[in-house]
Design a protein around this motif. Structure first.
Motif, mmCIF file in Angstrom:
data_model
loop_
_atom_site.group_PDB
_atom_site.id
_atom_site.type_symbol
_atom_site.label_atom_id
_atom_site.label_comp_id
_atom_site.label_asym_id
_atom_site.label_seq_id
_atom_site.Cartn_x
_atom_site.Cartn_y
_atom_site.Cartn_z
ATOM 1 N N LEU A 157 -8.147 1.433 6.262
ATOM 2 C CA LEU A 157 -7.394 0.869 6.971
ATOM 3 C C LEU A 157 -8.617 0.403 8.294
ATOM 4 N N ALA A 188 -6.573 7.037 3.677
ATOM 5 C CA ALA A 188 -6.571 5.405 3.582
ATOM 6 C C ALA A 188 -6.801 5.338 5.229
ATOM 7 N N ARG A 189 -6.557 5.965 5.885
ATOM 8 C CA ARG A 189 -7.037 5.545 7.226
ATOM 9 C C ARG A 189 -8.317 4.949 7.836
ATOM 10 N N ILE A 237 0.639 -1.145 0.308
ATOM 11 C CA ILE A 237 0.106 0.057 0.025
ATOM 12 C C ILE A 237 0.678 1.186 -0.119
ATOM 13 N N LEU A 254 -3.720 2.606 13.679
ATOM 14 C CA LEU A 254 -4.770 2.104 11.953
ATOM 15 C C LEU A 254 -3.393 1.729 11.088
ATOM 16 N N LEU A 255 -2.442 2.129 10.696
ATOM 17 C CA LEU A 255 -1.167 1.871 10.070
ATOM 18 C C LEU A 255 -0.574 -0.050 10.652
ATOM 19 N N MET A 272 3.701 -1.257 3.480
ATOM 20 C CA MET A 272 3.118 -0.083 3.760
ATOM 21 C C MET A 272 4.182 1.267 3.428
ATOM 22 N N ARG A 276 -2.558 -1.382 12.147
ATOM 23 C CA ARG A 276 -3.788 -2.755 12.065
ATOM 24 C C ARG A 276 -3.617 -3.535 10.237
ATOM 25 N N GLY A 277 -3.245 -2.212 9.373
ATOM 26 C CA GLY A 277 -3.258 -3.062 8.142
ATOM 27 C C GLY A 277 -2.076 -3.995 7.592
ATOM 28 N N LEU A 328 -10.319 -2.352 4.715
ATOM 29 C CA LEU A 328 -9.360 -3.433 4.377
ATOM 30 C C LEU A 328 -9.412 -4.801 5.335
#
Length: 255
Positions: free
Chosen positions: A143, A139-140, A85, A181-182, A155, A184-185, A147
Motif C-alpha cells: 500500500l 500488505a502495508r 483488497i 496506509l490503509l 478493503m 492511502r489505498g 499499489l
C-alpha cells in the motif's frame, strides 16, 4: 486465559515501539520482514506469468529489466474493474466467495502464510478466476510503495492477529501509520470493512481510525453494500462457540 488459549486482556502500551515509515526501510515490524528477502518463501524469483501471483519485488529493478513489464501487468489488472483488497485471507473462503460472486470486480488478497496462499492460488488457477491475484507480501508495504493511491473501493481486514504481547505491538494492522496506509489505498468514499473477535482490539481500532481524521465514523448502513458477504471460517467458529464478533464499516473521506 480464555477457552481459546489466548490472554483475557488486550493491552496497549503507549511507550512500546509502533509501526512507522522507518519500518518500510528496515523491514522491522513488517510481517515476514523486508519483501525483497521473501522470495525464498514463495519459491519464485519472478512471479510466473501464468499464475495470478503478485510480488512486490517484481516491481523493482533487479538487473533483468523486467520490472517495467511487471508494473504494466499490474496496471492492466487494476484497469479491468473496481478493486477489492483482503488483508490476511487465511484459508481464503471469504475471498473466494467474493471473487466468484463478483466477476465484474478485481481482487487482490494478501496472506503471509505460504501454505494457505498456495491453496487459494491453486483454486484461482483451476476454476479459473481471472479476477483474482494473491500475494505473500506484507500488505502495508504494498500500500505504501507498490499499489497506486486510491486504487481500491473496498478493503477487508477480517479478524486480524491482535499481537497480544507488548513487544509485538508494532506488527498490528491498526496503528497510527498503518491506518494512514490503509487510507492511502482507498478511493474517496471507499469502504474499510473490519471484523475482530477481541473486544480490546475493537476499541483500539475505533480509537485509531477516529484519531486519523481520514475516515467517517463507523456506519452500520454501509453493511448494505456488502450484504452478500459470508463469515470467515474463524468467524463462524466464534458464532458457534458464543464469542462475539465486532464489525465496522468506515468510509474514506473525500479529502
Amino acid at each position: 486465559m480464555t477457552r481459546r488459549g489466548i490472554p483475557d486482556k488486550f493491552t496497549v502500551d503507549p511507550a512500546a515501539p509502533t509501526f512507522g515509515p522507518e519500518n518500510l526501510e528496515t523491514g522491522k515490524g513488517l510481517a515476514g520482514g523486508n519483501p525483497f528477502q521473501r522470495l525464498q518463501h514463495s519459491g519464485y524469483l519472478r512471479a510466473p506469468l501464468d499464475k495470478p501471483l503478485f510480488q512486490i519485488a517484481d516491481l523493482e529493478p533487479n538487473g533483468d529489466g523486467l520490472h517495467d513489464f511487471y508494473r504494466q501487468r499490474l496496471a492492466d489488472f487494476l484497469a479491468r474493474g473496481p478493486l477489492e483488497i483482503e488483508i490476511g485471507f487465511g484459508d481464503g473462503n471469504f475471498l473466494l466467495d467474493r471473487v466468484v460472486k463478483h466477476p465484474e470486480r478485481q481482487f487482490i488478497g494478501f496472506e503471509l502464510r505460504w501454505h494457505l496462499l498456495r491453496h487459494v492460488l491453486k483454486a484461482a488457477e483451476n476454476i479459473p478466476l481471472p479476477n483474482l491475484w494473491v500475494s505473500a507480501d506484507d500488505a502495508r508495504y504494498a500500500l505504501a510503495r507498490s499499489l497506486p493511491p486510491g486504487c481500491a473501493t473496498v478493503m477487508h481486514v477480517l479478524l486480524p492477529d491482535p499481537w497480544w504481547k507488548r513487544r509485538h505491538q508494532h506488527k498490528r494492522m491498526f496503528t497510527d501509520y498503518s491506518v494512514i496506509l490503509l487510507a492511502r489505498g482507498l478511493a474517496p468514499d471507499g469502504i474499510l470493512h473490519v471484523r475482530t473477535d477481541v473486544p480490546g482490539y475493537a476499541e483500539l481500532i475505533e480509537d485509531v481510525i477516529r484519531a486519523s481524521g481520514l475516515f467517517r465514523p463507523h456506519d452500520d448502513s454501509l453493511a448494505a453494500c456488502l450484504a452478500d458477504t459470508i463469515p470467515t471460517t474463524r468467524e463462524a467458529w466464534c458464532y458457534e462457540n458464543g464469542f462475539p464478533i465486532f464489525t465496522f464499516y468506515f468510509q474514506r473521506l473525500a479529502r
